[in-house]
Motif scaffolding. Structure first.
Motif, short mmCIF file in Angstrom:
data_model
loop_
_atom_site.label_atom_id
_atom_site.label_comp_id
_atom_site.label_asym_id
_atom_site.label_seq_id
_atom_site.Cartn_x
_atom_site.Cartn_y
_atom_site.Cartn_z
N LEU A 258 79.16 72.16 10.57
CA LEU A 258 78.87 73.34 10.17
C LEU A 258 78.64 74.10 11.46
CD1 LEU A 258 77.16 73.31 6.80
CD2 LEU A 258 79.46 73.61 6.84
N LEU A 259 77.92 73.82 12.74
CA LEU A 259 77.42 74.56 13.76
C LEU A 259 78.16 74.36 14.94
CD1 LEU A 259 73.42 74.00 12.86
CD2 LEU A 259 74.63 75.89 12.76
N ALA A 260 78.71 73.78 15.20
CA ALA A 260 79.65 72.67 16.21
C ALA A 260 81.10 73.03 16.43
CB ALA A 260 78.99 71.38 16.73
N LYS A 261 81.35 73.15 14.94
CA LYS A 261 82.99 72.59 14.09
C LYS A 261 83.72 71.22 15.16
CE LYS A 261 83.26 77.51 12.53
NZ LYS A 261 81.29 78.26 12.26
N PRO A 262 83.56 70.21 15.08
CA PRO A 262 84.66 69.37 16.24
C PRO A 262 85.63 69.16 15.32
CG PRO A 262 82.68 68.36 14.67
CD PRO A 262 82.00 70.01 14.36
N TYR A 263 85.63 69.72 14.12
CA TYR A 263 87.34 69.30 13.50
C TYR A 263 87.90 70.00 13.52
CZ TYR A 263 84.50 73.25 10.52
OH TYR A 263 84.66 74.04 9.96
N ASP A 264 87.43 71.91 14.65
CA ASP A 264 88.50 72.07 14.79
C ASP A 264 89.36 72.48 16.23
OD1 ASP A 264 89.73 73.43 12.79
OD2 ASP A 264 87.22 75.63 13.37
N LYS A 265 88.56 71.13 17.04
CA LYS A 265 89.60 71.31 17.89
C LYS A 265 90.53 70.98 18.06
CE LYS A 265 84.27 71.40 20.12
NZ LYS A 265 83.75 70.40 20.38
N GLY A 266 90.82 69.89 17.23
CA GLY A 266 93.03 68.80 18.01
C GLY A 266 93.05 70.06 16.97
N HIS A 267 94.31 69.10 16.94
CA HIS A 267 95.41 69.48 16.32
C HIS A 267 96.60 68.98 15.38
CE1 HIS A 267 94.84 73.51 17.95
NE2 HIS A 267 94.78 72.94 19.55
N ALA B 2 88.32 60.54 18.74
CA ALA B 2 88.36 61.01 20.30
C ALA B 2 89.71 61.26 20.12
CB ALA B 2 87.59 59.81 20.85
N ARG B 3 90.88 60.80 19.77
CA ARG B 3 92.10 61.04 19.78
C ARG B 3 92.54 62.85 19.51
NH1 ARG B 3 97.13 56.58 18.05
NH2 ARG B 3 95.36 57.12 16.47
N ASP B 4 91.40 63.02 18.49
CA ASP B 4 92.19 63.39 17.06
C ASP B 4 91.09 65.16 17.75
OD1 ASP B 4 94.04 62.85 16.03
OD2 ASP B 4 93.12 62.46 14.32
N GLU B 5 90.04 64.97 18.57
CA GLU B 5 88.88 65.73 19.73
C GLU B 5 87.79 66.22 18.50
OE1 GLU B 5 91.17 68.89 22.40
OE2 GLU B 5 93.22 67.48 22.07
N MET B 6 87.58 64.49 17.59
CA MET B 6 86.68 65.62 17.14
C MET B 6 84.99 64.78 17.03
SD MET B 6 88.47 66.41 14.05
CE MET B 6 88.28 65.74 12.19
N ILE B 7 85.12 64.29 18.41
CA ILE B 7 83.87 64.10 18.80
C ILE B 7 83.93 64.08 20.57
CG2 ILE B 7 85.29 61.72 19.81
CD1 ILE B 7 81.79 60.56 18.22
N VAL B 8 81.70 64.12 20.62
CA VAL B 8 81.67 64.76 22.27
C VAL B 8 82.44 63.26 23.32
CG1 VAL B 8 79.92 64.86 23.66
CG2 VAL B 8 79.91 65.92 21.37
N GLY B 9 83.33 63.94 24.27
CA GLY B 9 83.85 62.84 25.30
C GLY B 9 84.38 62.10 24.85
N SER B 10 85.53 62.68 23.78
CA SER B 10 87.04 62.49 24.12
C SER B 10 87.74 61.87 24.47
CB SER B 10 87.62 63.87 22.43
OG SER B 10 86.48 64.13 21.86
N LYS B 11 87.69 62.74 25.58
CA LYS B 11 88.62 62.45 26.92
C LYS B 11 88.54 60.12 27.33
CE LYS B 11 90.09 66.60 28.95
NZ LYS B 11 90.38 67.39 30.07
N LEU B 12 87.26 60.07 27.36
CA LEU B 12 86.61 58.86 27.33
C LEU B 12 87.11 57.76 26.56
CD1 LEU B 12 83.74 59.13 29.75
CD2 LEU B 12 85.32 58.43 30.59
N LEU B 13 86.66 58.39 25.16
CA LEU B 13 86.10 58.08 24.08
C LEU B 13 87.80 57.41 23.89
CD1 LEU B 13 83.72 59.18 22.36
CD2 LEU B 13 83.97 56.66 22.86
N SER B 14 88.96 58.56 23.73
CA SER B 14 90.26 57.51 23.80
C SER B 14 91.31 56.87 24.33
CB SER B 14 91.02 59.22 23.24
OG SER B 14 91.14 60.20 24.18
N ARG B 15 90.39 56.91 26.28
CA ARG B 15 91.11 55.79 26.76
C ARG B 15 91.26 54.52 26.25
NH1 ARG B 15 88.13 57.10 32.51
NH2 ARG B 15 89.58 59.52 31.68
N LEU B 16 92.42 53.49 26.40
CA LEU B 16 92.69 52.30 26.34
C LEU B 16 92.90 51.79 27.72
CD1 LEU B 16 95.31 51.90 24.68
CD2 LEU B 16 92.83 52.03 23.35
#
Length: 509
Positions: A474-483, A337-351
């Motif tokens: 391949l369809l959603a390209k989740p790997y392309d969202k983070g930097h 989630a910290r790398d924005e690779m999954i749905v709900g990244s903002k919640l899942l990366s929160r401590l």
């Protein structure tokens, strides 16, 4: 570094934070996990008692007493994998383990798939261990186990684990340490008692095949029995999953990973040896007349009350194992989630206020609980899904081993505080050969008379998980969202990214 212990600790923490910043991240985790606490997390995940007691009867019946040697052989193979991981985590001590390692060694797509497979394997493992605790809880409480009671126990165990994990790293470390002490002391005491007072078999039985043959040869039976070792030796990677919660992780985590293998392996071998030599009637086990030799041994040795006390120790092992597995799964989801690779990244990366990824922990409880609940409707489906647990972890491991080889071919020279030096490439190649062989052995169909979906269940579930992951990727390209940095291991070879002036110190393997 001069000054008081508190000053030195603060300085070390600053160095760890600087190293993490150099790797492209910042973190609010508490670096409060000592070397032994980090090791205990890997040990309780590996859990010698859970692994040995769960598969002992099945593998003894399949291969006879020589199945004991599979623990040694598989342990040596997994040590090769562990050494590769040690080099990687020493240079990239980032929370989440295999996912960030794959990201730096090869790239974002490779990392996404490794994380996807490993996440499902961990969820399946949590479900499988929780369900496996049911019969032992039933034996401890003195009632007959049945499917619905097993499911209730599994759900309760996952719930307790989630609550404990949400309480913070310090409590996780303490519970893992308590589980390690209970499991190790229990294994030594129970095993020692059995060897001294309840030994019914000679040591030579470890070499007695009892004329077990498949198609005229013993070796297929021995390979089938090796599932005992194959399902035992993983968990060392969990030490790296909490890299951002451990001081000086580049030096400490490679050490705890190796400790997990040889201390956990020795404990497993000792427990297995004690059980084999304490079997009252080996022929009954091999003939399938005694399908639960562990219960038979403990009941004969300790009586009703004593065996319940032993079961209580076993239950501590199950609880700490689930706790460690869930901690590993939550850190993987956090890193994803910290790398924005999954749905709900903002919640899942929160401590949360306890400095742990609360939402990731909840998801790491809900998903295994959902798998467990399938048992209310489809018992065979649950067995098939849980069977994916080990194969999924082995596939994830070998994707990292292969990633390390790819990175080496492009010029990566490990520059952490642990390196194998000139042995790096040979060990890496040997680890890959071993791992591929282990995977083939695990998925090999061994029951020709059973329905096809049981014979090929592991292959089927692995294909479904990987196929679904590829389609989604391949369809959603989740790997392309983070930097976040990716695929740069070989680009930074030759210069230390840590704030410490460590050079290329090589620790003994």
């Amino acid at each position: 570094m001069s000054g008081s212990p508190a000053t030195r600790a603060a300085g070390a923490t600053d160095q760890d934070a600087e190293q993490l910043r150099a790797l492209g991240y910042s973190s609010n985790f508490e670096r409060s996990m000592s070397l032994w606490e980090n090791f205990s997390l890997g040990f309780t995940y590996l859990s010698p008692v859970v692994g040995v007691y769960t598969l002992f009867g099945l593998c003894l019946a399949a291969g006879g007493p020589p199945m004991f040697w599979t623990y040694l052989l598989i342990g040596l193979g997994q040590m090769l994998v562990c050494l590769v991981f040690c080099e990687v985590v020493s240079q990239f001590p980032i929370s989440g383990g295999v996912y960030p390692w794959a990201r730096r060694l090869v790239g974002k797509r490779w990392a996404w798939m490794v994380g996807w497979v490993y996440a499902w394997a961990l969820c399946s493992s949590i479900a499988g261990i929780a369900v496996g605790a049911g019969p032992y809880m039933a034996a401890m409480l003195g009632y007959d186990s049945h499917s619905n009671a097993t499911i209730v126990i599994a759900l309760a165990l996952i719930g307790v684990s989630t609550v404990l994990n949400l309480s913070g790293t310090k409590l996780l470390a303490r519970v893992a340490m308590f589980g390690f002490i209970c499991e190790l002391v229990g294994a030594l005491l129970v095993g020692g008692y059995l060897l001294i007072f309840e030994r019914h078999q000679p040591f030579s039985v470890l070499f007695n095949t009892f004329d077990i043959k498949i198609d005229g040869s013993y070796w297929p039976a021995f390979l089938a029995a090796s599932l005992a070792g194959l399902f035992q030796y993983y968990g060392f990677e969990a030490c790296g999953d909490v890299a951002e919660e451990t001081p000086n992780p580049g030096r400490m985590i490679p050490k705890t990973m190796r400790m997990t293998i040889y201390i956990g392996g020795a404990a497993a071998m000792f427990a297995c040896l004690a059980l084999i030599l304490s079997v009252p009637d080996m022929q009954k086990v091999l003939a399938g007349q005694d399908t639960d030799p562990v219960t038979t041994i403990l009941a004969n040795a300790f009586g009703p009350t004593g065996s319940k006390l032993v079961m209580a120790v076993v239950m501590v092992s199950f609880v700490s194992c689930v706790l460690s597995l869930q901690a590993a799964a939550s850190r993987l989801l956090f890193a994803y989630a910290r790398d924005e690779m999954i749905v709900g990244s903002k919640l899942l990366s929160r401590l949360n206020g306890n400095h742990v990824p609360a939402f990731a922990l909840i998801v790491s409880g809900v998903m295994p609980a959902a798998i467990v609940c399938l048992g209310l409707f489809m018992a065979d489906a649950v067995a098939t899904i849980v069977g994916f647990a080990a194969i999924g972890i082995y596939v994830s491991f070998q994707l990292i081993v292969l990633a390390a080889l790819i990175a080496r071919a492009k010029g990566w020279l490990p520059s952490g505080q642990f390196t194998l030096g000139k042995w790096g490439v040979p060990v890496n190649v040997a680890a890959l050969i071993y791992g591929v062989g282990a995977i083939v052995n695990m998925v090999w169909p061994r029951t020709p008379d059973a329905p096809w979906y049981l014979n090929y269940g592991m292959i089927l579930t692995t294909a479904v998980v990987i196929g679904a992951g590829l389609v989604y990727m391949l369809l959603a390209k989740p790997y392309d969202k983070g930097h976040a940095p990716a695929g740069d291991a070989w680009k930074i070879s030759g210069r230390q990214r840590s704030g410490r002036a460590t050079g290329t110190l090589t620790e003994p393997a």
